[in-house]
Enzyme design. Sequence first.
Site, PDB file in Angstrom:
ATOM      1  N   GLU A  29       0.815  -1.212   0.000  1.00 19.92           N
ATOM      2  CA  GLU A  29       0.000   0.000   0.000  1.00 19.92           C
ATOM      3  C   GLU A  29       0.855   1.272   0.000  1.00 19.92           C
ATOM      4  O   GLU A  29       0.363   2.365   0.303  1.00 19.92           O
ATOM      5  CB  GLU A  29      -0.936  -0.012   1.213  1.00 19.92           C
ATOM      6  CG  GLU A  29      -1.923  -1.164   1.206  1.00 19.92           C
ATOM      7  CD  GLU A  29      -2.738  -1.233   2.486  1.00 19.92           C
ATOM      8  OE1 GLU A  29      -3.695  -0.460   2.609  1.00 19.92           O
ATOM      9  OE2 GLU A  29      -2.392  -2.054   3.350  1.00 19.92           O
ATOM     10  N   LYS A 211      -8.006 -13.632   0.523  1.00 18.03           N
ATOM     11  CA  LYS A 211      -7.286 -12.380   0.748  1.00 18.03           C
ATOM     12  C   LYS A 211      -6.079 -12.573   1.657  1.00 18.03           C
ATOM     13  O   LYS A 211      -6.041 -13.526   2.463  1.00 18.03           O
ATOM     14  CB  LYS A 211      -8.230 -11.343   1.350  1.00 18.03           C
ATOM     15  CG  LYS A 211      -8.899 -11.764   2.657  1.00 18.03           C
ATOM     16  CD  LYS A 211      -9.825 -10.669   3.210  1.00 18.03           C
ATOM     17  CE  LYS A 211     -11.030 -10.430   2.366  1.00 18.03           C
ATOM     18  NZ  LYS A 211     -11.971  -9.443   2.980  1.00 18.03           N
ATOM     19  N   SER A 217      -6.499  -2.057   1.663  1.00 19.05           N
ATOM     20  CA  SER A 217      -6.799  -1.403   0.387  1.00 19.05           C
ATOM     21  C   SER A 217      -7.256  -2.396  -0.676  1.00 19.05           C
ATOM     22  O   SER A 217      -7.121  -2.153  -1.872  1.00 19.05           O
ATOM     23  CB  SER A 217      -5.589  -0.607  -0.130  1.00 19.05           C
ATOM     24  OG  SER A 217      -5.302   0.470   0.719  1.00 19.05           O
ATOM     25  N   GLY A 252     -25.772  -8.924   0.990  1.00 19.83           N
ATOM     26  CA  GLY A 252     -26.275  -7.744   1.660  1.00 19.83           C
ATOM     27  C   GLY A 252     -25.581  -6.493   1.163  1.00 19.83           C
ATOM     28  O   GLY A 252     -24.908  -6.498   0.131  1.00 19.83           O
ATOM     29  N   ASP A 329     -16.130  -1.445   8.985  1.00 18.51           N
ATOM     30  CA  ASP A 329     -16.835  -1.896   7.781  1.00 18.51           C
ATOM     31  C   ASP A 329     -17.768  -3.049   8.123  1.00 18.51           C
ATOM     32  O   ASP A 329     -17.353  -4.016   8.776  1.00 18.51           O
ATOM     33  CB  ASP A 329     -15.835  -2.355   6.723  1.00 18.51           C
ATOM     34  CG  ASP A 329     -14.863  -1.261   6.313  1.00 18.51           C
ATOM     35  OD1 ASP A 329     -15.129  -0.083   6.625  1.00 18.51           O
ATOM     36  OD2 ASP A 329     -13.844  -1.584   5.674  1.00 18.51           O
ATOM     37  N   SER A 353     -11.483   9.570   0.132  1.00 19.07           N
ATOM     38  CA  SER A 353     -11.677   8.384   0.968  1.00 19.07           C
ATOM     39  C   SER A 353     -12.950   8.504   1.790  1.00 19.07           C
ATOM     40  O   SER A 353     -13.416   9.599   2.108  1.00 19.07           O
ATOM     41  CB  SER A 353     -10.476   8.184   1.895  1.00 19.07           C
ATOM     42  OG  SER A 353      -9.300   7.936   1.153  1.00 19.07           O
TER      43      SER A 353
END
EC number: 6.3.2.4
Length: 385
Positions: A29, A211, A217, A252, A329, A353
Amino acid sequence: MSTENLPQSPQQPSRKPRVAVVFGGRSSEHGISVVTAGAVLRAIDRTKYDVLPIGITREGRWFLTADEPDRMAITDRRTPSVEDLAESREGGVVLPVDPANREVVYSEPGSVPKALGEVDVVFPVLHGPYGEDGTLQGMLELSGVPYVGSGVLASAVGQDKEYMKRVFTSFGLKVGPYVVIRPREWQLDESAARKKIIDLAGEHGWPLFVKPARAGSSIGITKVDDLAGLDEAIAEAQRHDPKILVEAALRGREIECGVLEFEDGPRASVPAEIPPPEAHAYYDFEAKYIDSTPGIVPAPLTELETAEVQRLAVDAFEAASCEGLVRADFFLTDDGEFVINEINTLPGFTPISMYPAMWKASGVEYGELVDRLIQAALHRSTGLR
């Protein structure tokens, strides 16, 4: 003897607090960190603070960099780098290691080290490993230098998605189904490790998201629709982290909420919704930063849903012992339940952002947000607290 008639020395004006903005770093990142640093440098009030920009290269070298935010932007779909901004590639910057001395030193081969002055607070805008994960925070704790954001434990928990989920579960926050494949498992019995993933798909269905366990990111993430794409997705995740996390897809809406620490404790922003990007399979790196897929702020939620996600965001902040700021999140599932996906202890902080966008909609402009974070760090002690 009276001193009334003796000449008085002029009173020295108190200096402005000095903020070292540290950015770049060794993670994947790196480029987004430079973009974030540009936004922060542009926003810092120079009438209140002196600023020292310090960039860390992808190899881990610390350089003085140009204080030129306009050069820290994405250009032609390419992110900038510290190497582009370094004032010299010969010398290096050394932060203090003695709590009694906060002076930053610059040294070049064959030259006498040059003192650059004391640093009062560090604003780290490093994302990912070797910066957001508690490593830099630990060094600053040893140095006795205050810094923006969470401490060592919360930073480490916020970086490692496995232990983040374990902490949330222990505090009663609901997380989605997942499995973790550690490097030792993969090395000792690759077929057994792969079977864990296939069993997850068998129980919860495809697609799966593969992941890196300790990256952000959306870098290194692959949405896998069937068994044929699994090995390639695993290899891509392992390019960024030998430990990988595999999550079942949740049906969702993606909802985000910012948390900011005020004098009376953490408060939640209005939430935002991340709509499915039209040109991408999911909200990946390019959708976030290159194509700038816009979020919906505030999210179209009911009052009860808004209050619930704000409560859960603050609960997540407290569960991980966070400080300063967090972006939480969530998924709002089709049956109306909020499931937490992750937190970011140093979330994306560019002008586009979601974290600053949510706080702007909550009445806190970008410049005020930066100032609040610096002031909170200046008034927070280092060490155990």
